[in-house]
Design a protein around this motif. Structure first.
Motif, PDB file in Angstrom:
ATOM      1  N   SER A  10      82.253  27.283  56.203  1.00  0.00           N
ATOM      2  CA  SER A  10      83.655  27.655  56.341  1.00  0.00           C
ATOM      3  C   SER A  10      83.925  28.897  55.505  1.00  0.00           C
ATOM      4  O   SER A  10      83.279  29.133  54.490  1.00  0.00           O
ATOM      5  CB  SER A  10      84.561  26.521  55.852  1.00  0.00           C
ATOM      6  N   LEU A  11      84.884  29.676  55.957  1.00  0.00           N
ATOM      7  CA  LEU A  11      85.268  30.858  55.191  1.00  0.00           C
ATOM      8  C   LEU A  11      86.163  30.448  54.031  1.00  0.00           C
ATOM      9  O   LEU A  11      87.002  29.564  54.163  1.00  0.00           O
ATOM     10  CB  LEU A  11      86.024  31.845  56.083  1.00  0.00           C
ATOM     11  N   SER A  12      85.971  31.120  52.933  1.00  0.00           N
ATOM     12  CA  SER A  12      86.842  30.862  51.784  1.00  0.00           C
ATOM     13  C   SER A  12      88.206  31.481  52.064  1.00  0.00           C
ATOM     14  O   SER A  12      88.373  32.307  52.961  1.00  0.00           O
ATOM     15  CB  SER A  12      86.238  31.477  50.514  1.00  0.00           C
ATOM     16  N   ASP A  13      89.209  31.081  51.297  1.00  0.00           N
ATOM     17  CA  ASP A  13      90.549  31.643  51.457  1.00  0.00           C
ATOM     18  C   ASP A  13      90.525  33.153  51.245  1.00  0.00           C
ATOM     19  O   ASP A  13      91.209  33.898  51.940  1.00  0.00           O
ATOM     20  CB  ASP A  13      91.530  30.990  50.479  1.00  0.00           C
ATOM     21  N   GLU A  14      89.717  33.601  50.311  1.00  0.00           N
ATOM     22  CA  GLU A  14      89.608  35.037  50.038  1.00  0.00           C
ATOM     23  C   GLU A  14      89.019  35.773  51.237  1.00  0.00           C
ATOM     24  O   GLU A  14      89.498  36.844  51.625  1.00  0.00           O
ATOM     25  CB  GLU A  14      88.735  35.263  48.798  1.00  0.00           C
ATOM     26  N   GLU A  15      87.992  35.179  51.861  1.00  0.00           N
ATOM     27  CA  GLU A  15      87.374  35.801  53.035  1.00  0.00           C
ATOM     28  C   GLU A  15      88.340  35.819  54.218  1.00  0.00           C
ATOM     29  O   GLU A  15      88.421  36.803  54.953  1.00  0.00           O
ATOM     30  CB  GLU A  15      86.096  35.063  53.422  1.00  0.00           C
ATOM     31  N   THR A  17      91.612  35.889  54.013  1.00  0.00           N
ATOM     32  CA  THR A  17      92.631  36.890  53.694  1.00  0.00           C
ATOM     33  C   THR A  17      92.105  38.288  53.967  1.00  0.00           C
ATOM     34  O   THR A  17      92.799  39.126  54.548  1.00  0.00           O
ATOM     35  CB  THR A  17      93.084  36.759  52.226  1.00  0.00           C
ATOM     36  N   GLU A  18      90.860  38.538  53.577  1.00  0.00           N
ATOM     37  CA  GLU A  18      90.254  39.852  53.806  1.00  0.00           C
ATOM     38  C   GLU A  18      90.132  40.141  55.300  1.00  0.00           C
ATOM     39  O   GLU A  18      90.445  41.247  55.760  1.00  0.00           O
ATOM     40  CB  GLU A  18      88.877  39.922  53.146  1.00  0.00           C
ATOM     41  N   MET A  19      89.706  39.155  56.078  1.00  0.00           N
ATOM     42  CA  MET A  19      89.580  39.335  57.529  1.00  0.00           C
ATOM     43  C   MET A  19      90.941  39.593  58.165  1.00  0.00           C
ATOM     44  O   MET A  19      91.074  40.436  59.063  1.00  0.00           O
ATOM     45  CB  MET A  19      88.906  38.117  58.158  1.00  0.00           C
ATOM     46  N   LEU A  20      91.965  38.882  57.713  1.00  0.00           N
ATOM     47  CA  LEU A  20      93.310  39.076  58.227  1.00  0.00           C
ATOM     48  C   LEU A  20      93.819  40.483  57.913  1.00  0.00           C
ATOM     49  O   LEU A  20      94.409  41.149  58.766  1.00  0.00           O
ATOM     50  CB  LEU A  20      94.261  38.029  57.643  1.00  0.00           C
ATOM     51  N   MET A  21      93.552  40.951  56.709  1.00  0.00           N
ATOM     52  CA  MET A  21      93.972  42.297  56.317  1.00  0.00           C
ATOM     53  C   MET A  21      93.269  43.360  57.161  1.00  0.00           C
ATOM     54  O   MET A  21      93.886  44.344  57.576  1.00  0.00           O
ATOM     55  CB  MET A  21      93.714  42.513  54.827  1.00  0.00           C
TER      56      MET A  21
END
Length: 82
Positions: A10-15, A17-21
């Motif tokens: 699973s992607l971390s919350d940070e990952e 967020t980065e993908m969304l940005m």
């Protein structure tokens, strides 16, 4: 019979967020490019209109004609700043 590992990381919350940005930046870039293209089309149309007007092919017959031109220019200027 051997079964393969089907677990997916699973992607971390940070990952996430980065993908969304990154996605949002790409979408904004696409919107900016479209606006730039539309502005070029509008400018070309206005330039052609001015040439036709100067050549006497277009006549301003009412105040409404002038009002529409002013409103168009105001709209383009306003939306160019967004």
């Amino acid at each position: 019979m051997t079964t393969g590992n089907t677990n997916k990381r699973s992607l971390s919350d940070e990952e996430k967020t980065e993908m969304l940005m990154i996605l949002q930046a790409e979408q904004a870039e696409g919107i900016d490019k479209s606006k730039e293209n539309y502005r070029k089309i509008a400018q070309a149309g206005i330039s052609q209109w001015v040439r036709d007007f100067k050549a006497g092919n277009i006549k301003l017959t009412t105040v409404e004609d002038l009002k529409k031109l002013i409103e168009l220019e105001m709209y383009l200027l306003k939306n160019d700043e967004i």
